[in-house]
Design a protein around this motif. Structure first.
Motif, PDB file in Angstrom:
ATOM      1  N   ARG A 156       0.812  -1.214   0.000  1.00 31.18           N
ATOM      2  CA  ARG A 156       0.000   0.000   0.000  1.00 31.18           C
ATOM      3  C   ARG A 156       0.845   1.264   0.000  1.00 31.18           C
ATOM      4  NH1 ARG A 156      -3.404   2.344   4.544  1.00 31.18           N
ATOM      5  NH2 ARG A 156      -2.853   4.144   3.289  1.00 31.18           N
ATOM      6  N   ASP A 157       0.242   2.326  -0.504  1.00 29.28           N
ATOM      7  CA  ASP A 157       0.788   3.681  -0.476  1.00 29.28           C
ATOM      8  C   ASP A 157       0.618   4.218   0.946  1.00 29.28           C
ATOM      9  OD1 ASP A 157       1.344   6.407  -0.882  1.00 29.28           O
ATOM     10  OD2 ASP A 157       0.185   6.522  -2.737  1.00 29.28           O
ATOM     11  N   VAL A 158       1.665   4.842   1.481  1.00 29.05           N
ATOM     12  CA  VAL A 158       1.603   5.414   2.822  1.00 29.05           C
ATOM     13  C   VAL A 158       1.746   6.937   2.794  1.00 29.05           C
ATOM     14  CG1 VAL A 158       2.474   3.302   3.881  1.00 29.05           C
ATOM     15  CG2 VAL A 158       4.090   5.127   3.300  1.00 29.05           C
ATOM     16  N   GLY A 159       1.647   7.535   1.617  1.00 30.38           N
ATOM     17  CA  GLY A 159       1.860   8.968   1.467  1.00 30.38           C
ATOM     18  C   GLY A 159       0.791   9.818   2.118  1.00 30.38           C
ATOM     19  N   VAL A 160       1.155  11.067   2.369  1.00 31.76           N
ATOM     20  CA  VAL A 160       0.266  11.987   3.075  1.00 31.76           C
ATOM     21  C   VAL A 160      -1.031  12.273   2.332  1.00 31.76           C
ATOM     22  CG1 VAL A 160       2.148  13.097   4.349  1.00 31.76           C
ATOM     23  CG2 VAL A 160       1.375  14.080   2.176  1.00 31.76           C
ATOM     24  N   CYS A 162      -2.978  10.033   0.887  1.00 31.58           N
ATOM     25  CA  CYS A 162      -3.938   8.926   0.971  1.00 31.58           C
ATOM     26  C   CYS A 162      -5.103   9.332   1.867  1.00 31.58           C
ATOM     27  CB  CYS A 162      -3.261   7.676   1.523  1.00 31.58           C
ATOM     28  SG  CYS A 162      -2.000   6.996   0.436  1.00 31.58           S
ATOM     29  N   ASP A 163      -6.289   8.949   1.461  1.00 30.58           N
ATOM     30  CA  ASP A 163      -7.502   9.359   2.178  1.00 30.58           C
ATOM     31  C   ASP A 163      -7.503   8.974   3.655  1.00 30.58           C
ATOM     32  OD1 ASP A 163      -8.566  10.496  -0.108  1.00 30.58           O
ATOM     33  OD2 ASP A 163      -9.714   8.709  -0.654  1.00 30.58           O
ATOM     34  N   ASP A 164      -6.849   7.878   4.000  1.00 26.16           N
ATOM     35  CA  ASP A 164      -6.940   7.371   5.379  1.00 26.16           C
ATOM     36  C   ASP A 164      -5.790   7.802   6.284  1.00 26.16           C
ATOM     37  OD1 ASP A 164      -5.071   5.801   4.051  1.00 26.16           O
ATOM     38  OD2 ASP A 164      -5.685   3.948   5.041  1.00 26.16           O
ATOM     39  N   VAL A 165      -4.936   8.725   5.849  1.00 25.97           N
ATOM     40  CA  VAL A 165      -3.816   9.118   6.710  1.00 25.97           C
ATOM     41  C   VAL A 165      -3.905  10.553   7.226  1.00 25.97           C
ATOM     42  CG1 VAL A 165      -2.273   7.426   5.655  1.00 25.97           C
ATOM     43  CG2 VAL A 165      -2.199   9.778   4.882  1.00 25.97           C
ATOM     44  N   GLY A 166      -4.737  11.377   6.648  1.00 29.99           N
ATOM     45  CA  GLY A 166      -4.948  12.724   7.178  1.00 29.99           C
ATOM     46  C   GLY A 166      -3.696  13.587   7.206  1.00 29.99           C
ATOM     47  N   PHE A 167      -2.850  13.507   6.165  1.00 24.67           N
ATOM     48  CA  PHE A 167      -1.643  14.330   6.072  1.00 24.67           C
ATOM     49  C   PHE A 167      -0.736  14.142   7.285  1.00 24.67           C
ATOM     50  CE2 PHE A 167      -4.856  16.574   3.543  1.00 24.67           C
ATOM     51  CZ  PHE A 167      -4.208  16.609   2.320  1.00 24.67           C
ATOM     52  N   SER A 168      -0.599  12.889   7.726  1.00 22.37           N
ATOM     53  CA  SER A 168       0.144  12.608   8.950  1.00 22.37           C
ATOM     54  C   SER A 168       0.831  11.248   8.867  1.00 22.37           C
ATOM     55  CB  SER A 168      -0.849  12.605  10.120  1.00 22.37           C
ATOM     56  OG  SER A 168      -0.204  12.302  11.318  1.00 22.37           O
ATOM     57  N   PRO A 169       1.987  11.082   9.511  1.00 23.36           N
ATOM     58  CA  PRO A 169       2.579   9.741   9.606  1.00 23.36           C
ATOM     59  C   PRO A 169       1.627   8.797  10.333  1.00 23.36           C
ATOM     60  CG  PRO A 169       4.164  11.424  10.252  1.00 23.36           C
ATOM     61  CD  PRO A 169       2.823  12.101  10.144  1.00 23.36           C
ATOM     62  N   ARG A 170       1.669   7.523   9.964  1.00 24.87           N
ATOM     63  CA  ARG A 170       0.793   6.515  10.566  1.00 24.87           C
ATOM     64  C   ARG A 170       1.595   5.282  10.971  1.00 24.87           C
ATOM     65  NH1 ARG A 170      -2.781   9.668  12.189  1.00 24.87           N
ATOM     66  NH2 ARG A 170      -4.321  10.441  10.734  1.00 24.87           N
ATOM     67  N   THR A 171       1.041   4.541  11.927  1.00 24.40           N
ATOM     68  CA  THR A 171       1.684   3.316  12.408  1.00 24.40           C
ATOM     69  C   THR A 171       1.354   2.143  11.485  1.00 24.40           C
ATOM     70  OG1 THR A 171      -0.200   2.645  13.765  1.00 24.40           O
ATOM     71  CG2 THR A 171       1.467   4.079  14.818  1.00 24.40           C
ATOM     72  N   PHE A 172       2.096   1.065  11.667  1.00 22.73           N
ATOM     73  CA  PHE A 172       1.841  -0.166  10.920  1.00 22.73           C
ATOM     74  C   PHE A 172       0.400  -0.618  11.120  1.00 22.73           C
ATOM     75  CE2 PHE A 172       1.601  -4.786  10.727  1.00 22.73           C
ATOM     76  CZ  PHE A 172       2.162  -5.047   9.486  1.00 22.73           C
ATOM     77  N   LYS A 173      -0.055  -0.645  12.365  1.00 22.54           N
ATOM     78  CA  LYS A 173      -1.438  -1.081  12.650  1.00 22.54           C
ATOM     79  C   LYS A 173      -2.457  -0.201  11.948  1.00 22.54           C
ATOM     80  CE  LYS A 173      -1.738  -3.643  16.919  1.00 22.54           C
ATOM     81  NZ  LYS A 173      -1.885  -3.622  18.356  1.00 22.54           N
ATOM     82  N   GLN A 174      -2.251   1.089  11.992  1.00 24.27           N
ATOM     83  CA  GLN A 174      -3.185   2.003  11.332  1.00 24.27           C
ATOM     84  C   GLN A 174      -3.200   1.781   9.824  1.00 24.27           C
ATOM     85  OE1 GLN A 174      -1.367   5.546  12.954  1.00 24.27           O
ATOM     86  NE2 GLN A 174      -3.139   5.944  14.268  1.00 24.27           N
ATOM     87  N   LEU A 175      -2.030   1.580   9.246  1.00 24.30           N
ATOM     88  CA  LEU A 175      -1.929   1.429   7.798  1.00 24.30           C
ATOM     89  C   LEU A 175      -2.448   0.093   7.292  1.00 24.30           C
ATOM     90  CD1 LEU A 175       1.567   3.073   7.345  1.00 24.30           C
ATOM     91  CD2 LEU A 175      -0.621   3.989   6.499  1.00 24.30           C
ATOM     92  N   THR A 176      -2.345  -0.942   8.096  1.00 21.67           N
ATOM     93  CA  THR A 176      -2.734  -2.283   7.633  1.00 21.67           C
ATOM     94  C   THR A 176      -4.127  -2.698   8.100  1.00 21.67           C
ATOM     95  OG1 THR A 176      -1.626  -3.334   9.513  1.00 21.67           O
ATOM     96  CG2 THR A 176      -0.341  -3.066   7.475  1.00 21.67           C
ATOM     97  N   SER A 177      -4.735  -1.911   8.929  1.00 21.89           N
ATOM     98  CA  SER A 177      -6.081  -2.229   9.421  1.00 21.89           C
ATOM     99  C   SER A 177      -7.046  -2.363   8.247  1.00 21.89           C
ATOM    100  CB  SER A 177      -6.568  -1.134  10.356  1.00 21.89           C
ATOM    101  OG  SER A 177      -7.900  -1.377  10.758  1.00 21.89           O
TER     102      SER A 177
END
Length: 185
Positions: A156-160, A162-177
């Protein structure tokens, strides 16, 4: 040392006017200064001093203003690692000296691996069809696509943007949920 959390992000493009354009990312900020300040605030709202942040490329734009870039970098919390993106270079195969001279935990590199939540994570700026560990349930995080390339299996894309990241760094759990954990290749 206190408990350390790992975070992932990409494509901050600090100072990049094009990120505000409707023909690009259409970020909802009035200007690049407002965008930069929001990205810094969002970063520091979640990342603590000793946390680790993997930035998967395209940290900044307009690298001719090294003082601005260094100032932004110094304001971001955490221990920072950079996987190089296309905007992190001065010329082909030459990392921009401003980017190279920032206080990264190790020299910026093309790809990187870590373990998080007991899982193997391969990181690159670009999406890969296959990656180290894919046949052993490894994950792949990337940037570059600004949220336009949907997740696939364990990639997956982890860039700022992405709709599910809110312009913020995210954790593994948040990104893979909610992601489909099956092997896809």
């Amino acid at each position: 040392m206190a408990y350390v959390t790992k975070y992932y992000t990409a494509d901050t493009h600090f100072g990049h006017q094009l990120m505000l354009s409707e023909t690009a990312c259409s970020r909802p900020f009035d200007d690049t200064r407002a965008m930069d300040e929001a990205l810094i605030a969002n970063w520091n709202d979640v990342v603590k001093k000793d946390d680790t942040v993997y930035h998967l490329g395209d940290f900044s734009f307009g690298l001719h203003d090294g003082d601005r870039v260094r100032g932004i970098f110094s304001r971001l919390a955490g221990r920072k690692f950079l996987v190089l993106g296309n905007h992190d270079y001065k010329h082909q195969n030459e990392v921009h000296p401003v980017i190279a001279g920032l206080g990264w935990e190790q020299p910026p590199c093309q790809q990187l691996e870590t373990n998080d939540e007991g899982q193997r994570v391969f990181m690159s700026h670009y999406a890969c069809r296959t990656w180290p560990g894919i046949r052993k349930n490894g994950w792949h995080f990337y940037g570059h696509n600004h949220g336009d390339l949907p997740p696939l299996g364990r990639s997956r894309d982890v860039g700022v943007d992405c709709d599910d990241v809110g312009f913020s760094p995210r954790t593994f759990k948040q990104l893979t949920s909610g992601m489909v954990p099956e092997y896809v290749a």
